[in-house]
Design a protein around this motif. Structure first.
Motif, PDB file in Angstrom:
ATOM      1  N   GLU A  13      -5.461  -5.794  -6.068  1.00 11.96           N
ATOM      2  CA  GLU A  13      -5.167  -7.123  -6.609  1.00 11.96           C
ATOM      3  C   GLU A  13      -3.666  -7.411  -6.562  1.00 11.96           C
ATOM      4  OE1 GLU A  13      -5.480  -9.493 -10.888  1.00 11.96           O
ATOM      5  OE2 GLU A  13      -6.721  -7.727 -10.526  1.00 11.96           O
TER       6      GLU A  13
ATOM      7  N   GLN B 132      -2.562  -8.059  -2.946  1.00 11.46           N
ATOM      8  CA  GLN B 132      -2.991  -9.403  -2.531  1.00 11.46           C
ATOM      9  C   GLN B 132      -2.061 -10.469  -3.105  1.00 11.46           C
ATOM     10  OE1 GLN B 132      -7.041  -9.102  -4.018  1.00 11.46           O
ATOM     11  NE2 GLN B 132      -7.868  -9.157  -1.931  1.00 11.46           N
ATOM     12  N   ARG B 133      -1.653 -10.286  -4.336  1.00  7.51           N
ATOM     13  CA  ARG B 133      -0.778 -11.268  -4.985  1.00  7.51           C
ATOM     14  C   ARG B 133       0.584 -11.320  -4.298  1.00  7.51           C
ATOM     15  NH1 ARG B 133       2.137 -11.053 -10.239  1.00  7.51           N
ATOM     16  NH2 ARG B 133       2.454 -13.216 -10.887  1.00  7.51           N
TER      17      ARG B 133
ATOM     18  N   ASP C  72      -7.415  -0.625 -11.745  1.00  9.13           N
ATOM     19  CA  ASP C  72      -8.180  -1.123 -10.599  1.00  9.13           C
ATOM     20  C   ASP C  72      -7.877  -0.221  -9.420  1.00  9.13           C
ATOM     21  OD1 ASP C  72      -9.775  -2.691  -9.044  1.00  9.13           O
ATOM     22  OD2 ASP C  72      -8.393  -4.379  -8.917  1.00  9.13           O
TER      23      ASP C  72
END
Length: 264
Positions: free
Chosen positions: A116, A119-120, A263
């Motif tokens: 995550e 991706q950010r 995560d």
């Protein structure tokens, strides 16, 4: 805290002609107390000064979370807890991009980021990350994370590939990779050490691997990896050792909003 010694060794061999600058690929990291955009450049320049170099080949954000700004590497409060900041790692990434634009570094990436978070960064960056460095070994094989990175042309480097046996917080009953009977059996079958099998496993997965050793004989042994190949069966068996176990868990900062290990 070893840049000065590394720099001295580099300068000695650059000066006597043993190597040229193009012969070596130098990687360094931006530390947690330098997460503000302008401080990233400061940290990079300090590293270059310590190393006696004009540029780094690769510069990485060490962790996605920051500590209190200042000269203390691990700032702590009266209760001996780390003093954290809420600086967004996107701001830190802007500082990394500044380092590229200033010619201080050639490429940039990060360590210990999850999918995550990667991706950010990719959605908000002007310079693409090229490297992710993470803990990776058969007990934490990171397959999903590695597949994601390779799909986006981000290379992966495995740290603690042998289990980080010298970590200060190790407990006597922690699992040991080097003493795993099945790994020892695979090593014996291939005429290699368990450590060599663990390192070869990463190479065959397309993962860069950086074992740590202070023993000359083991350093030599750790690069003798290209005269054998693990079979498909060996690779599959080692892949199945995965148990999501982290030797470098950093649980003492898991309350940070950017703590990555919640995560993949």
């Amino acid at each position: 805290m070893n840049e000065g010694e590394v720099g001295a060794g580099l300068q000695e061999k650059l000066t006597d002609g043993t190597i040229t600058r193009k012969d070596v690929f130098i990687v360094d990291k931006c530390w947690n107390t330098y997460h503000k955009r302008e401080r990233v450049i400061e940290c990079c320049k300090l590293s270059l000064k310590n190393l006696g170099l004009e540029y780094l080949d690769l510069y990485l954000i060490h962790w996605p979370f920051g500590y209190k700004e200042g000269d203390v590497l691990f700032p702590k409060d009266e209760e001996n807890k780390l003093i954290i900041t809420d600086i967004d790692y996107l701001e830190t990434w802007e500082g990394m991009e500044d380092c590229v634009k200033l010619g201080l570094v050639r490429s940039i990436g990060f360590c210990n980021f999850n999918i995550e978070q990667i991706q950010r960064v990719m959605k908000n960056c002007s310079i693409k990350p090229v490297m992710l460095q993470v803990e990776c070994h058969p007990y934490l094989n990171q397959k999903e994370l590695i597949d994601f990175c390779h799909q986006h042309n981000i290379q992966v480097t495995a740290y603690s590939p042998l289990g980080s046996n010298d970590r200060p917080w190790a407990k006597p009953d922690d699992p040991s990779l080097l003493e795993n009977p099945k790994l020892q059996e695979i090593a014996k079958k291939n005429g290699k050490t368990t450590a060599q099998v663990l390192l070869r496993f990463q190479i065959q997965r397309g993962v860069i691997v950086i074992p740590k050793s202070v023993t000359k004989e083991r350093i030599v042994e750790n690069i003798q990896l290209f005269d054998f190949k693990l079979s498909k069966e060996d690779m599959e068996e080692i892949e199945n050792f995965n148990r999501g176990y982290r030797f470098c868990h950093l649980n003492w900062v898991k309350h940070h909003p950017h703590f990555p290990f919640k995560d993949q």
